[in-house]
Design an enzyme around this catalytic site. Structure first.
Site, short mmCIF file in Angstrom:
data_model
loop_
_atom_site.label_atom_id
_atom_site.label_comp_id
_atom_site.label_asym_id
_atom_site.label_seq_id
_atom_site.Cartn_x
_atom_site.Cartn_y
_atom_site.Cartn_z
N ASP A 175 0.76 -1.09 0.10
CA ASP A 175 0.02 0.00 -0.02
C ASP A 175 0.84 1.06 -0.06
OD1 ASP A 175 -3.06 0.69 1.19
OD2 ASP A 175 -1.71 2.14 1.16
N ILE A 176 0.43 2.27 -0.77
CA ILE A 176 1.29 3.32 -0.96
C ILE A 176 1.53 4.28 0.39
CG2 ILE A 176 -0.47 5.09 -1.70
CD1 ILE A 176 2.88 4.49 -3.52
N HIS A 220 -10.04 -5.20 -2.18
CA HIS A 220 -8.78 -5.43 -1.65
C HIS A 220 -8.69 -5.66 -0.22
CE1 HIS A 220 -9.67 -1.21 -1.53
NE2 HIS A 220 -9.14 -1.15 -0.48
P1 5GP Z 1 -9.60 1.48 1.11
O1 5GP Z 1 -9.82 2.80 1.85
O2 5GP Z 1 -10.30 1.31 -0.15
O3 5GP Z 1 -9.72 0.32 1.99
O4 5GP Z 1 -7.98 1.48 0.64
C1 5GP Z 1 -7.44 1.96 -0.53
C2 5GP Z 1 -5.90 1.70 -0.31
O5 5GP Z 1 -5.29 2.05 -1.48
C3 5GP Z 1 -5.51 2.83 0.39
O6 5GP Z 1 -4.87 2.47 1.73
C4 5GP Z 1 -4.40 3.64 -0.35
O7 5GP Z 1 -3.21 4.10 0.02
C5 5GP Z 1 -4.00 2.76 -1.41
N1 5GP Z 1 -4.05 3.02 -2.84
C6 5GP Z 1 -4.71 4.13 -3.46
N2 5GP Z 1 -4.02 4.29 -4.61
C7 5GP Z 1 -2.75 3.55 -4.55
C8 5GP Z 1 -1.73 3.31 -5.78
O8 5GP Z 1 -1.83 3.94 -6.63
N3 5GP Z 1 -0.85 2.54 -5.38
C9 5GP Z 1 -0.78 1.77 -4.07
N4 5GP Z 1 0.40 1.07 -3.99
N5 5GP Z 1 -1.71 2.01 -3.25
C10 5GP Z 1 -2.67 2.78 -3.51
#
Ligand code: 5GP
Ligand code: ZN
Length: 141
Positions: free
Chosen positions: A30-31, A100
């Site tokens: 995760d980034i 995810h």
């Molecule tokens: P959610 O909030 O949908 O559960 O998590 C989405 C996750 O995706 C976040 O923790 C965010 O940091 C990660 N994320 C969003 N865009 C990217 C990206 O382009 N690359 C990576 N490696 N992680 C991403």
């Protein structure tokens, strides 16, 4: 799927720090790195969220989680725990609509991650609990 950043990551059109890949799943850092090693495990098939999985999708994706969790543990022996987080739909904090699972290694109570169920006391009666359980149970198919 067009315009899905995670599909683009799987395709290699957007770079990522890959930790594991097979025919069904892709796992990458995760980034944000909430803690060191914070990893996202995603199905290669574009599934929006948990409600989009059939049994076979679930077997393919969820079966891989212990393998990747154990790799994190071997890579970072100082790790003392791991939270597995899966947000589904906007209200539940999903921001990327390609399903995810977050694997978040835990190193100490003072690290960057916290998860709380609040100080909720269960005020429901046993009858209400039974009705809730039955409402769900009769919809399982
Ligand atoms: P959610 O909030 O949908 O559960 O998590 C989405 C996750 O995706 C976040 O923790 C965010 O940091 C990660 N994320 C969003 N865009 C990217 C990206 O382009 N690359 C990576 N490696 N992680 C991403
Ligand atoms: Zn996608």
């Amino acid at each position: 799927m067009e315009n899905c950043i995670f599909c683009k990551i799987i395709e290699g059109d957007i770079p990522s720090y890959k930790v594991y890949e097979d025919e069904h799943v892709y796992a990458f850092l995760d980034i944000t790195q909430v803690t060191k090693g914070h990893t996202l495990v995603i199905p290669k098939k574009h599934l929006k969220d948990l409600f989009d999985y059939n049994d076979e999708d679930a077997a393919q994706v969820f079966a891989r989680l212990p393998k990747i969790a154990k790799a994190l543990e071997r890579a970072f022996p100082e790790m003392e725990g791991l939270n597995m987080v899966n947000n589904n739909k906007e209200l539940a904090y999903q921001t990327v609509f390609h399903s995810h699972i977050h694997l978040i290694p835990r190193y100490s109570k003072e690290d960057q991650f916290s998860l709380s169920f609040g100080n909720v006391e269960n005020t429901r009666t046993p009858e209400e609990m039974t009705a809730i359980a039955e409402a769900i149970a009769k919809k399982v198919n």
